[in-house]
Design an enzyme around this catalytic site. Structure first.
Site, mmCIF file in Angstrom:
data_model
loop_
_atom_site.group_PDB
_atom_site.id
_atom_site.type_symbol
_atom_site.label_atom_id
_atom_site.label_comp_id
_atom_site.label_asym_id
_atom_site.label_seq_id
_atom_site.Cartn_x
_atom_site.Cartn_y
_atom_site.Cartn_z
ATOM 1 N N GLN A 36 0.838 -1.198 0.000
ATOM 2 C CA GLN A 36 0.000 0.000 0.000
ATOM 3 C C GLN A 36 0.876 1.252 0.000
ATOM 4 O OE1 GLN A 36 -3.266 -0.140 2.960
ATOM 5 N NE2 GLN A 36 -2.769 -2.298 3.141
HETATM 6 N N1 LIG Z 1 -6.475 -14.935 -10.177
HETATM 7 C C1 LIG Z 1 -5.386 -14.722 -9.430
HETATM 8 N N2 LIG Z 1 -5.493 -14.062 -8.265
HETATM 9 C C2 LIG Z 1 -4.370 -13.859 -7.545
HETATM 10 C C3 LIG Z 1 -3.105 -14.312 -7.953
HETATM 11 N N3 LIG Z 1 -2.189 -13.962 -7.017
HETATM 12 C C4 LIG Z 1 -2.865 -13.324 -6.061
HETATM 13 N N4 LIG Z 1 -4.182 -13.245 -6.363
HETATM 14 C C5 LIG Z 1 -5.232 -12.617 -5.570
HETATM 15 O O1 LIG Z 1 -4.936 -11.232 -5.446
HETATM 16 C C6 LIG Z 1 -5.337 -10.749 -4.151
HETATM 17 C C7 LIG Z 1 -4.168 -10.081 -3.445
HETATM 18 O O2 LIG Z 1 -3.177 -11.056 -3.146
HETATM 19 P P1 LIG Z 1 -2.051 -10.798 -2.019
HETATM 20 O O3 LIG Z 1 -1.119 -11.941 -2.099
HETATM 21 O O4 LIG Z 1 -2.660 -10.505 -0.707
HETATM 22 O O5 LIG Z 1 -1.390 -9.462 -2.578
HETATM 23 P P2 LIG Z 1 -0.195 -8.609 -1.948
HETATM 24 O O6 LIG Z 1 0.642 -8.150 -3.072
HETATM 25 O O7 LIG Z 1 0.484 -9.384 -0.883
HETATM 26 O O8 LIG Z 1 -0.941 -7.349 -1.333
HETATM 27 P P3 LIG Z 1 -0.481 -6.397 -0.093
HETATM 28 O O9 LIG Z 1 -0.134 -7.283 1.054
HETATM 29 O O10 LIG Z 1 -1.672 -5.532 0.182
HETATM 30 O O11 LIG Z 1 0.684 -5.589 -0.568
HETATM 31 C C8 LIG Z 1 -5.892 -11.973 -3.407
HETATM 32 O O12 LIG Z 1 -7.298 -11.968 -3.556
HETATM 33 C C9 LIG Z 1 -5.270 -13.156 -4.146
HETATM 34 O O13 LIG Z 1 -6.039 -14.334 -4.081
HETATM 35 C C10 LIG Z 1 -3.020 -15.028 -9.202
HETATM 36 O O14 LIG Z 1 -1.961 -15.482 -9.671
HETATM 37 N N5 LIG Z 1 -4.196 -15.182 -9.891
#
Ligand SMILES: Nc1nc2c(ncn2[C@@H]2O[C@H](COP(=O)(O)OP(=O)(O)OP(=O)(O)O)[C@@H](O)[C@H]2O)c(=O)[nH]1
Ligand SMILES: [Mg+2]
Length: 202
Positions: A79
Protein backbone atom coordinates in the site's frame (compact mmCIF):
# COMPACT_ATOMS: atom_id res chain seq x y z
CA UNK A 1 45.38 -26.06 9.12
CA UNK A 2 42.99 -23.50 10.63
CA UNK A 3 41.62 -22.64 7.18
CA UNK A 4 41.06 -26.30 6.41
CA UNK A 5 39.28 -26.83 9.71
CA UNK A 6 37.12 -23.73 9.42
CA UNK A 7 36.24 -24.69 5.82
CA UNK A 8 35.15 -28.12 6.98
CA UNK A 9 33.19 -26.61 9.86
CA UNK A 10 31.40 -24.25 7.50
CA UNK A 11 30.66 -27.09 5.08
CA UNK A 12 29.20 -29.27 7.81
CA UNK A 13 27.38 -26.81 10.03
CA UNK A 14 26.70 -23.64 8.10
CA UNK A 15 24.67 -22.57 5.09
CA UNK A 16 24.81 -19.48 2.93
CA UNK A 17 21.67 -17.40 3.35
CA UNK A 18 20.44 -14.75 0.91
CA UNK A 19 17.75 -12.16 1.57
CA UNK A 20 15.16 -11.74 -1.17
CA UNK A 21 12.76 -8.81 -1.10
CA UNK A 22 9.27 -9.25 -2.55
CA UNK A 23 7.88 -5.87 -3.60
CA UNK A 24 5.06 -4.47 -5.71
CA UNK A 25 1.78 -2.61 -5.29
CA UNK A 26 -0.91 -3.80 -2.89
CA UNK A 27 -3.04 -6.62 -4.32
CA UNK A 28 -0.28 -7.63 -6.78
CA UNK A 29 -0.11 -11.10 -5.21
CA UNK A 30 3.16 -10.95 -3.22
CA UNK A 31 1.98 -12.85 -0.16
CA UNK A 32 0.20 -15.43 -2.30
CA UNK A 33 3.44 -15.87 -4.24
CA UNK A 34 5.45 -16.32 -1.02
CA UNK A 35 3.04 -18.92 0.33
CA UNK A 36 3.00 -20.77 -2.99
CA UNK A 37 6.82 -20.73 -3.08
CA UNK A 38 7.05 -22.13 0.44
CA UNK A 39 4.59 -24.88 -0.50
CA UNK A 40 6.56 -25.79 -3.61
CA UNK A 41 9.99 -25.86 -1.99
CA UNK A 42 9.27 -27.13 1.53
CA UNK A 43 8.57 -30.80 2.04
CA UNK A 44 5.46 -31.47 4.10
CA UNK A 45 4.63 -27.76 4.39
CA UNK A 46 0.86 -27.46 4.55
CA UNK A 47 0.69 -23.72 4.25
CA UNK A 48 -2.25 -21.45 4.83
CA UNK A 49 -5.27 -21.48 2.60
CA UNK A 50 -4.39 -19.07 -0.21
CA UNK A 51 -7.84 -17.53 -0.30
CA UNK A 52 -7.53 -16.55 3.38
CA UNK A 53 -4.59 -14.21 2.74
CA UNK A 54 -5.33 -10.58 3.59
CA UNK A 55 -3.42 -7.37 2.89
CA UNK A 56 0.02 -7.18 4.53
CA UNK A 57 0.48 -4.36 6.98
CA UNK A 58 3.91 -5.29 8.32
CA UNK A 59 6.25 -7.91 6.97
CA UNK A 60 5.95 -11.61 6.19
CA UNK A 61 9.08 -13.70 6.40
CA UNK A 62 9.53 -17.09 4.77
CA UNK A 63 12.57 -19.29 4.23
CA UNK A 64 13.26 -22.08 1.77
CA UNK A 65 16.34 -24.24 1.16
CA UNK A 66 17.34 -24.85 -2.44
CA UNK A 67 20.57 -25.67 -4.26
CA UNK A 68 22.50 -25.93 -0.98
CA UNK A 69 21.59 -22.39 0.10
CA UNK A 70 18.83 -20.70 2.03
CA UNK A 71 16.64 -17.97 0.59
CA UNK A 72 15.02 -15.75 3.18
CA UNK A 73 12.09 -13.79 1.74
CA UNK A 74 10.87 -10.47 3.05
CA UNK A 75 7.37 -9.82 1.76
CA UNK A 76 6.43 -6.21 2.46
CA UNK A 77 3.07 -4.47 2.29
CA UNK A 78 2.52 -2.66 -1.01
CA UNK A 79 0.00 0.00 0.00
CA UNK A 80 1.15 3.52 -0.82
CA UNK A 81 1.79 4.56 2.77
CA UNK A 82 3.82 1.38 3.36
CA UNK A 83 6.07 1.84 0.32
CA UNK A 84 8.16 4.34 2.30
CA UNK A 85 9.31 1.38 4.44
CA UNK A 86 10.73 -0.59 1.49
CA UNK A 87 14.09 1.16 1.40
CA UNK A 88 14.92 0.12 4.99
CA UNK A 89 15.56 -3.37 3.60
CA UNK A 90 17.54 -2.53 0.45
CA UNK A 91 21.08 -2.55 1.86
CA UNK A 92 20.70 -6.06 3.28
CA UNK A 93 18.95 -7.64 0.30
CA UNK A 94 20.58 -9.91 -2.27
CA UNK A 95 17.77 -9.94 -4.84
CA UNK A 96 14.40 -8.30 -5.53
CA UNK A 97 11.26 -9.96 -6.83
CA UNK A 98 8.89 -7.29 -8.12
CA UNK A 99 5.30 -8.47 -8.59
CA UNK A 100 2.91 -6.82 -11.06
CA UNK A 101 -0.82 -7.52 -11.27
CA UNK A 102 -1.29 -8.21 -15.00
CA UNK A 103 -5.07 -8.06 -14.61
CA UNK A 104 -5.06 -4.45 -13.39
CA UNK A 105 -4.40 -2.41 -16.53
CA UNK A 106 -5.26 0.85 -14.77
CA UNK A 107 -2.43 0.45 -12.28
CA UNK A 108 0.40 -0.69 -14.56
CA UNK A 109 1.79 2.86 -14.77
CA UNK A 110 1.51 3.28 -11.00
CA UNK A 111 3.37 0.00 -10.58
CA UNK A 112 6.08 1.13 -13.00
CA UNK A 113 6.46 4.42 -11.05
CA UNK A 114 6.94 2.53 -7.77
CA UNK A 115 9.42 0.24 -9.56
CA UNK A 116 11.43 3.20 -10.87
CA UNK A 117 11.52 4.82 -7.46
CA UNK A 118 12.84 1.58 -6.00
CA UNK A 119 15.39 0.78 -8.67
CA UNK A 120 16.98 4.21 -8.65
CA UNK A 121 18.03 3.72 -5.03
CA UNK A 122 21.80 3.26 -4.72
CA UNK A 123 21.46 0.64 -2.00
CA UNK A 124 20.04 -1.73 -4.60
CA UNK A 125 22.96 -1.32 -6.97
CA UNK A 126 23.94 -4.66 -8.58
CA UNK A 127 21.00 -6.54 -7.06
CA UNK A 128 19.36 -9.05 -9.46
CA UNK A 129 15.77 -8.29 -10.34
CA UNK A 130 13.01 -10.74 -11.13
CA UNK A 131 9.89 -9.07 -12.47
CA UNK A 132 6.77 -11.21 -12.23
CA UNK A 133 3.76 -10.58 -14.46
CA UNK A 134 1.34 -12.24 -12.04
CA UNK A 135 -2.28 -13.43 -12.41
CA UNK A 136 -1.68 -14.79 -15.89
CA UNK A 137 -4.44 -17.34 -15.17
CA UNK A 138 -7.09 -14.62 -15.53
CA UNK A 139 -8.71 -13.81 -18.88
CA UNK A 140 -7.81 -10.65 -20.81
CA UNK A 141 -4.72 -9.82 -18.78
CA UNK A 142 -1.90 -7.62 -20.00
CA UNK A 143 0.51 -9.99 -21.74
CA UNK A 144 4.00 -10.74 -20.44
CA UNK A 145 5.40 -9.15 -23.62
CA UNK A 146 3.57 -5.88 -22.98
CA UNK A 147 4.65 -5.76 -19.34
CA UNK A 148 8.21 -6.45 -20.47
CA UNK A 149 8.15 -3.54 -22.89
CA UNK A 150 6.61 -1.17 -20.31
CA UNK A 151 9.26 -1.98 -17.70
CA UNK A 152 12.13 -2.08 -20.15
CA UNK A 153 11.41 1.61 -20.56
CA UNK A 154 13.45 1.71 -17.33
CA UNK A 155 16.43 -0.11 -18.81
CA UNK A 156 18.70 2.88 -18.11
CA UNK A 157 17.87 2.57 -14.43
CA UNK A 158 18.15 -1.21 -14.46
CA UNK A 159 21.64 -0.92 -15.96
CA UNK A 160 23.92 -3.96 -16.03
CA UNK A 161 22.30 -5.94 -13.25
CA UNK A 162 20.69 -9.32 -13.95
CA UNK A 163 17.04 -8.83 -14.88
CA UNK A 164 14.35 -11.20 -16.05
CA UNK A 165 10.61 -11.06 -16.65
CA UNK A 166 8.43 -14.14 -16.04
CA UNK A 167 4.71 -14.69 -16.43
CA UNK A 168 3.27 -16.48 -13.40
CA UNK A 169 0.13 -17.37 -11.56
CA UNK A 170 0.88 -17.25 -7.85
CA UNK A 171 -2.59 -18.58 -7.14
CA UNK A 172 -2.32 -21.64 -9.37
CA UNK A 173 1.41 -22.07 -8.81
CA UNK A 174 2.39 -21.78 -12.46
CA UNK A 175 5.84 -20.46 -13.43
CA UNK A 176 7.17 -20.23 -9.87
CA UNK A 177 10.07 -22.72 -9.95
CA UNK A 178 11.86 -21.27 -12.93
CA UNK A 179 12.15 -17.81 -11.36
CA UNK A 180 13.32 -19.12 -7.99
CA UNK A 181 16.02 -21.24 -9.65
CA UNK A 182 17.14 -18.20 -11.65
CA UNK A 183 17.37 -16.14 -8.43
CA UNK A 184 19.57 -18.80 -6.83
CA UNK A 185 21.97 -18.77 -9.80
CA UNK A 186 22.12 -14.96 -9.74
CA UNK A 187 22.77 -14.49 -6.02
CA UNK A 188 25.46 -17.16 -6.07
CA UNK A 189 27.14 -15.48 -9.03
CA UNK A 190 26.92 -12.15 -7.20
CA UNK A 191 28.73 -13.53 -4.13
CA UNK A 192 31.68 -11.13 -4.30
CA UNK A 193 29.51 -8.05 -4.60
CA UNK A 194 26.88 -9.10 -2.05
CA UNK A 195 28.26 -11.90 0.14
CA UNK A 196 25.74 -14.23 1.77
CA UNK A 197 24.99 -14.32 5.46
CA UNK A 198 26.50 -17.41 7.15
CA UNK A 199 23.86 -19.24 9.16
CA UNK A 200 24.24 -22.29 11.38
CA UNK A 201 22.26 -25.27 10.16
CA UNK A 202 19.41 -25.78 12.60
N1 LIG B 1 -6.47 -14.93 -10.18
C1 LIG B 1 -5.39 -14.72 -9.43
N2 LIG B 1 -5.49 -14.06 -8.26
C2 LIG B 1 -4.37 -13.86 -7.54
C3 LIG B 1 -3.11 -14.31 -7.95
N3 LIG B 1 -2.19 -13.96 -7.02
C4 LIG B 1 -2.86 -13.32 -6.06
N4 LIG B 1 -4.18 -13.24 -6.36
C5 LIG B 1 -5.23 -12.62 -5.57
O1 LIG B 1 -4.94 -11.23 -5.45
C6 LIG B 1 -5.34 -10.75 -4.15
C7 LIG B 1 -4.17 -10.08 -3.44
O2 LIG B 1 -3.18 -11.06 -3.15
P1 LIG B 1 -2.05 -10.80 -2.02
O3 LIG B 1 -1.12 -11.94 -2.10
O4 LIG B 1 -2.66 -10.51 -0.71
O5 LIG B 1 -1.39 -9.46 -2.58
P2 LIG B 1 -0.19 -8.61 -1.95
O6 LIG B 1 0.64 -8.15 -3.07
O7 LIG B 1 0.48 -9.38 -0.88
O8 LIG B 1 -0.94 -7.35 -1.33
P3 LIG B 1 -0.48 -6.40 -0.09
O9 LIG B 1 -0.13 -7.28 1.05
O10 LIG B 1 -1.67 -5.53 0.18
O11 LIG B 1 0.68 -5.59 -0.57
C8 LIG B 1 -5.89 -11.97 -3.41
O12 LIG B 1 -7.30 -11.97 -3.56
C9 LIG B 1 -5.27 -13.16 -4.15
O13 LIG B 1 -6.04 -14.33 -4.08
C10 LIG B 1 -3.02 -15.03 -9.20
O14 LIG B 1 -1.96 -15.48 -9.67
N5 LIG B 1 -4.20 -15.18 -9.89
MG1 LIG C 1 0.73 -9.13 1.13
Amino acid sequence: MYTLFSGLWKYMFQKDEYNVLILGLDNAGKTTYLEQTKMKFTKNYQGMSLNKITTTVGLNIGTITIGGVKLKFWDLGGQEELQSLWDKYYAESHAVIYVVDSSDKERIDESKDAFDKMIVNDSLKDVPLLLLANKQDLPEVVTVGTIKSVFYGSSDLIGQRDCRVNGVSALKGDGINDGIEWIVDCVKRNNFVRPPVQKDIT
